[in-house]
Design a protein around this motif. Sequence first.
Motif, PDB file in Angstrom:
ATOM      1  N   PRO A  46     -43.294  39.923  -9.552  1.00 37.99           N
ATOM      2  CA  PRO A  46     -43.377  38.803  -8.613  1.00 37.99           C
ATOM      3  C   PRO A  46     -42.505  37.635  -9.053  1.00 37.99           C
ATOM      4  O   PRO A  46     -42.036  37.581 -10.185  1.00 37.99           O
ATOM      5  CB  PRO A  46     -44.860  38.420  -8.653  1.00 37.99           C
ATOM      6  N   LYS A  47     -42.281  36.716  -8.141  1.00 34.31           N
ATOM      7  CA  LYS A  47     -41.546  35.483  -8.438  1.00 34.31           C
ATOM      8  C   LYS A  47     -42.544  34.345  -8.258  1.00 34.31           C
ATOM      9  O   LYS A  47     -42.769  33.860  -7.149  1.00 34.31           O
ATOM     10  CB  LYS A  47     -40.354  35.329  -7.492  1.00 34.31           C
ATOM     11  N   GLY A  48     -43.160  33.963  -9.354  1.00 34.70           N
ATOM     12  CA  GLY A  48     -44.232  32.970  -9.285  1.00 34.70           C
ATOM     13  C   GLY A  48     -45.406  33.552  -8.529  1.00 34.70           C
ATOM     14  O   GLY A  48     -45.855  34.663  -8.810  1.00 34.70           O
ATOM     15  N   TRP A  80     -38.887  37.495   1.239  1.00 29.82           N
ATOM     16  CA  TRP A  80     -40.300  37.146   1.199  1.00 29.82           C
ATOM     17  C   TRP A  80     -40.595  35.944   2.085  1.00 29.82           C
ATOM     18  O   TRP A  80     -39.895  34.924   2.047  1.00 29.82           O
ATOM     19  CB  TRP A  80     -40.721  36.819  -0.233  1.00 29.82           C
ATOM     20  N   ILE A  81     -41.634  36.090   2.913  1.00 34.52           N
ATOM     21  CA  ILE A  81     -42.155  34.990   3.738  1.00 34.52           C
ATOM     22  C   ILE A  81     -43.670  35.029   3.624  1.00 34.52           C
ATOM     23  O   ILE A  81     -44.284  36.083   3.816  1.00 34.52           O
ATOM     24  CB  ILE A  81     -41.740  35.128   5.220  1.00 34.52           C
ATOM     25  N   LYS A  82     -44.261  33.896   3.300  1.00 34.01           N
ATOM     26  CA  LYS A  82     -45.709  33.826   3.112  1.00 34.01           C
ATOM     27  C   LYS A  82     -46.454  34.338   4.334  1.00 34.01           C
ATOM     28  O   LYS A  82     -46.152  33.965   5.466  1.00 34.01           O
ATOM     29  CB  LYS A  82     -46.139  32.389   2.814  1.00 34.01           C
ATOM     30  N   LYS A  83     -47.422  35.207   4.070  1.00 35.31           N
ATOM     31  CA  LYS A  83     -48.269  35.746   5.128  1.00 35.31           C
ATOM     32  C   LYS A  83     -49.123  34.611   5.689  1.00 35.31           C
ATOM     33  O   LYS A  83     -49.726  33.850   4.933  1.00 35.31           O
ATOM     34  CB  LYS A  83     -49.170  36.841   4.553  1.00 35.31           C
ATOM     35  N   PRO A  84     -49.161  34.455   7.013  1.00 31.55           N
ATOM     36  CA  PRO A  84     -49.973  33.383   7.586  1.00 31.55           C
ATOM     37  C   PRO A  84     -51.459  33.618   7.322  1.00 31.55           C
ATOM     38  O   PRO A  84     -51.905  34.753   7.241  1.00 31.55           O
ATOM     39  CB  PRO A  84     -49.659  33.440   9.078  1.00 31.55           C
TER      40      PRO A  84
END
Length: 92
Positions: A46-48, A80-84
């Motif tokens: 992971p990245k952070g 990567w895009i944060k899951k809502p």
Amino acid sequence: MSTHNHTRRIFLHGLLAAGCVQCLPRFGFAETGKMNKTQAKYQDKPKGDQQCSNCMYFIAPSACLVVDGNISPDAWCSLWIKKPAEEPIGKI
């Protein structure tokens, strides 16, 4: 808008979409329409706090909507895009 113009617009949109699909392999996308791991800058760690398991494109247990191949939930890529956050059922 007349029916004739509406039909022509639908036809032209379909023609454009078909042309785009023909170009995907030329731009390095797999036949699945997905990027390969190298193009996505996939890494097995992971990245952070960013990792595949909390990305909107991740499909459990080991797939992705936009990256081809076996995907680890603990991995990361440049797409990567944060899951809502999910809305609780029954709340408005």
